[in-house]
Design an enzyme around this catalytic site. Structure first.
Site, PDB file in Angstrom:
ATOM      1  CB  SER A  97      -0.921   0.027   1.226  1.00  0.00           C
ATOM      2  OG  SER A  97      -1.853  -1.025   1.188  1.00  0.00           O
ATOM      3  CD  GLN A  98      -1.732   6.247  -1.352  1.00  0.00           C
ATOM      4  OE1 GLN A  98      -2.633   5.928  -2.124  1.00  0.00           O
ATOM      5  NE2 GLN A  98      -1.338   7.501  -1.179  1.00  0.00           N
TER       6      GLN A  98
END
Length: 247
Positions: A97-98
């Protein structure tokens, strides 16, 4: 006259110096990128402050994000962009995930130093490492056996001994270690799994993306009161890979 042995020693010393200088330069480069990432997290938090209800993330969360070497959790060819605020592929149809979403979900969980946290979706192991900087113990479940193996070996190599992993269907949680102070889900089911709600300790929190793969998904905060009452709140629209399994 210099002896051949002495010349070899000089050559080895020069080579060692080059290697060490390269390692220091690489460490400095990643440290600078982590600092830039933290600055970006602060900016994005302010941009969405009206939606998340705060303009600053917990300093403990930012410190954990600044400490965990994100570049170690992606493939060699992606290390140059490991600290960019974007998701990255990790193989087997999954992503890391970012950084902002990792930080936000961790912040919403309000992890304390004595807490036990369950993570659904180990993936690369990055989120588990961030949680391990804050919690007493982290249990993490991954449905893809290959990713479990890779993440387990990586976490062990990097010294994250407070993380225990296993391969399994995260929908059903990990009842042997329940109840949990916090539960974090990094893949999206179409509805909140009842077994996870049951395994959440009274007073605990769960952060989970909910929605279909081709339908809107929202990051949802689930809170269980001391009396066992459940409340939910939508935080942000998000896009996660679907939660897979026999369920």
């Amino acid at each position: 006259m210099l002896t051949m042995r002495f010349m070899h020693r000089i050559g080895y010393a020069v080579l060692l110096g080059i290697v060490l200088c390269g390692a220091v330069a690489e460490a400095d480069e990643y440290a600078a990128k982590r600092r830039a990432m933290i600055d970006e997290l602060r900016r994005e938090t302010r941009w969405v402050s009206s939606e998340i209800g705060k303009s600053e993330l917990d300093v403990r969360v930012l410190e954990a994000m600044a400490k965990v070497p994100r570049h170690e959790f992606v493939s060699q060819d992606l290390r140059s962009i490991a600290y960019a605020n974007r998701p990255l592929p990790i193989g087997y149809g999954q992503t890391i995930s970012q950084p902002f979403i990792v930080a936000l979900m961790t912040d919403l969980l309000r992890v304390g130093p004595d807490d036990t946290v369950l993570e659904i979706g180990t993936g690369s192991g990055y989120q588990a490492a961030v949680l391990a900087e804050l919690a007493r113990q982290v249990y993490s479940i991954e449905i893809v056996p290959e990713l479990t193996k890779i993440a387990t070996e990586r976490l062990k190599r990097l010294g994250y001994t407070k993380v225990e992993t296993k391969t399994g269907d995260g929908y059903y949680g990990w009842p042997e270690h329940a109840p949990f102070d916090g539960i974090i889900v990094t893949a999206a089911p179409t509805q909140i799994p009842p077994p996870l709600v049951q395994q959440l300790k009274p007073g605990g929190r769960m952060i989970i993306p909910v929605g279909g793969q081709f339908l809107p998904q929202y990051l949802v905060l689930v809170e269980k009161s001391e009396q066992g009452r459940i409340s939910t709140r939508q935080i942000l629209p998000v896009q996660f890979v679907p939660l897979t399994g026999a369920h």
